[in-house]
Design an enzyme around this catalytic site. Structure first.
Site, PDB file in Angstrom:
ATOM      1  CG  HIS A  75      -2.116  -0.888   1.047  1.00  0.00           C
ATOM      2  ND1 HIS A  75      -3.389  -0.485   1.322  1.00  0.00           N
ATOM      3  CD2 HIS A  75      -2.216  -2.150   0.590  1.00  0.00           C
ATOM      4  CE1 HIS A  75      -4.235  -1.470   1.043  1.00  0.00           C
ATOM      5  NE2 HIS A  75      -3.541  -2.492   0.612  1.00  0.00           N
ATOM      6  CE1 TYR A 203      -5.520   4.413   8.002  1.00  0.00           C
ATOM      7  CE2 TYR A 203      -6.314   4.406  10.261  1.00  0.00           C
ATOM      8  CZ  TYR A 203      -5.490   3.902   9.281  1.00  0.00           C
ATOM      9  OH  TYR A 203      -4.645   2.873   9.584  1.00  0.00           O
ATOM     10  N   PRO A 292      -5.638   1.125  17.993  1.00  0.00           N
ATOM     11  CG  PRO A 292      -7.588   0.104  17.187  1.00  0.00           C
ATOM     12  CD  PRO A 292      -7.003   0.743  18.413  1.00  0.00           C
ATOM     13  CE  LYS A 296       3.891   3.211  13.482  1.00  0.00           C
ATOM     14  NZ  LYS A 296       3.562   2.518  12.232  1.00  0.00           N
ATOM     15  CE1 TYR A 384      -1.656   4.182   9.115  1.00  0.00           C
ATOM     16  CE2 TYR A 384      -0.361   2.899   7.551  1.00  0.00           C
ATOM     17  CZ  TYR A 384      -1.527   3.102   8.255  1.00  0.00           C
ATOM     18  OH  TYR A 384      -2.582   2.216   8.117  1.00  0.00           O
TER      19      TYR A 384
HETATM   20  C1  PHB Z   1      -6.956  -3.643   9.772  1.00  0.00           C
HETATM   21  O1  PHB Z   1      -6.962  -3.853   8.544  1.00  0.00           O
HETATM   22  O2  PHB Z   1      -7.407  -4.471  10.569  1.00  0.00           O
HETATM   23  C2  PHB Z   1      -6.429  -2.351  10.283  1.00  0.00           C
HETATM   24  C3  PHB Z   1      -5.778  -1.493   9.427  1.00  0.00           C
HETATM   25  C4  PHB Z   1      -5.305  -0.278   9.914  1.00  0.00           C
HETATM   26  C5  PHB Z   1      -5.489   0.066  11.235  1.00  0.00           C
HETATM   27  C6  PHB Z   1      -6.135  -0.806  12.103  1.00  0.00           C
HETATM   28  C7  PHB Z   1      -6.608  -2.016  11.630  1.00  0.00           C
HETATM   29  O3  PHB Z   1      -5.056   1.271  11.681  1.00  0.00           O
END
Ligand code: PHB
Length: 390
Positions: A75, A203, A292, A296, A384
């Protein structure tokens, strides 16, 4: 009572414990790994999905996974959505690094397969009850599958046993000893059978609450909704879940499909007061928890393990304890940076119950000051995609 002797006793067969035994084995150091769960439970629990590129490289180079070459998806950026529009953070352009989508349970399947193939002493269904360094011996006390007491005697013991670690008490003084932050919200996570709704993660900060659109494969997707920590995941209908997700990422379209799994993830920031005492140390969620939002948790656990594995090599192969002495200081630098980043992403993207209009507008100001600034976007991209391991 059974007594097992080994060089390193590892409590917990999650990503941290398994990666540690794998790295130690590569250096010729034998270990025993205990976990209270079954292999099936470990391999099927849905968890995180984003890996920093150094971790993918490590799994590949150490022979832990050849599937990452085939199945991990790069990604090159993420989208931040707010105020009705999407803003791409282009990691590749900003910092020259990608992240990789490779679900945590796939990492676990790879590591377990590699450890089993190498003849690792890996014991599932064994419940550790505590650990001890009495100055002479370091031990883990456990109850075996047959209900019989089991003791592991080692030269060093590592607690990689998650947020409810039983090793933490012996290291930090008590289960709770450390630094905390609680949040007034949680994530409601779903897995659904549908093609991806977006190529990259979205996000989204919205007045209705945060949402995250993530992916798993061509046919299965992972999505999250900010929710009350007390929400009963069964109480919401599929239609209500989709309606909530739609309004939070609008006008971005979502491809819907049957919801095949639901769970509620509680949010918490935690760092244990001590990461090491004598010949005992903590790694991963036993040492710290992050919310989450910054993706991280798994990466931070793996970073602890790389640092500790090097230190244990120095100690156990060369009798040099200086790196183990420095383990907390070295690991904590990264841990607090990740704590800060995870807290920042969380506070910038979620709706705080009862927030004033000032708070909401200030949050939008913060988001614009990131996406309208090269320096702001680069700061986010650096964190990130993960800081260099050093
Ligand atoms: C996920 O795909 O489960 C996932 C991805 C990014 C995050 C948290 C969970 O920040």
């Amino acid at each position: 009572m059974t007594v097992v002797r080994t060089r390193v006793g590892i409590v917990g067969a999650g990503p941290a414990g398994l990666l540690l035994s794998h790295l130690l084995a590569a250096a010729g150091i034998e270990s025993v790994v205990l976990d209270s769960r079954t292999r099936e439970q470990i391999e099927t629990t849905v968890r995180a999905g984003i890996l920093e590129s150094w971790l993918i490289e490590l799994l590949r180079q150490t022979g832990a996974s050849d599937r990452v070459d085939r199945d991990a998806q790069p990604h090159q950026g993420i989208e931040l959505r707010f105020d009705g529009a999407g803003h791409r953070i282009d990691f590749r352009r900003l910092v020259g690094r990608d992240v990789w989508l490779y679900p945590q349970h796939e990492v676990l399947r790879d590591l377990i397969a590699a450890r089993v193939a190498a003849g690792q002493d890996l014991r599932f269904g064994v419940v550790a009850t505590g650990a001890q360094d009495d100055g002479e011996r370091v031990t883990v006390h456990a109850t075996g599958l047959d209900g019989e007491p089991l003791t592991v005697e080692a030269e060093f013991v590592v607690g990689a046993d998650g947020s409810r670690s039983v090793v933490r008490e012996a290291v930090a003084g008590s289960q709770q000893a450390g630094y905390f932050r609680e949040y007034p919200f949680a994530w409601f996570g779903i897995l659904c059978e549908a093609p991806p709704s977006a190529e990259e993660l979205i996000y989204s900060n919205s007045p209705h609450g945060f949402a995250l659109i993530s992916q798993r494969s061509a046919a299965v997707q992972r999505m999250y909704l900010q929710c009350d920590p007390e929400l009963d995941p069964q109480a919401m209908s599929d239609e209500a879940i989709w309606a909530s997700l739609r309004e939070r990422v609008a006008p971005h379209p979502l491809i819907e499909g049957p919801i095949v799994q639901r769970d509620v993830l509680r949010f918490r920031s935690f760092v244990a007061s001590h990461l090491r005492r004598g010949r005992l140390a903590l790694v991963g969620d036993a040492a710290h928890t992050v919310p989450p939002t910054g993706a991280k948790g798994l990466n931070l656990a793996a970073a602890d393990v790389v640092i500790l594995a090097r230190a244990l090599e120095a100690l156990l192969l060369r009798g040099d304890g200086s790196e183990v002495d420095r383990y907390p200081e070295v690991a904590l630098r990264r841990i607090w940076k990740a704590q800060q980043f995870s807290w920042w992403m969380t506070s910038m993207l979620h709706t705080v119950p009862g927030a004033s209009e000032f708070d909401r507008l200030r949050q939008l100001g913060e988001l614009y000051s990131v996406v309208e600034s090269e320096a702001g976007m680069r700061f986010l991209a650096e964190a990130y995609t993960g800081w260099p391991l050093g």
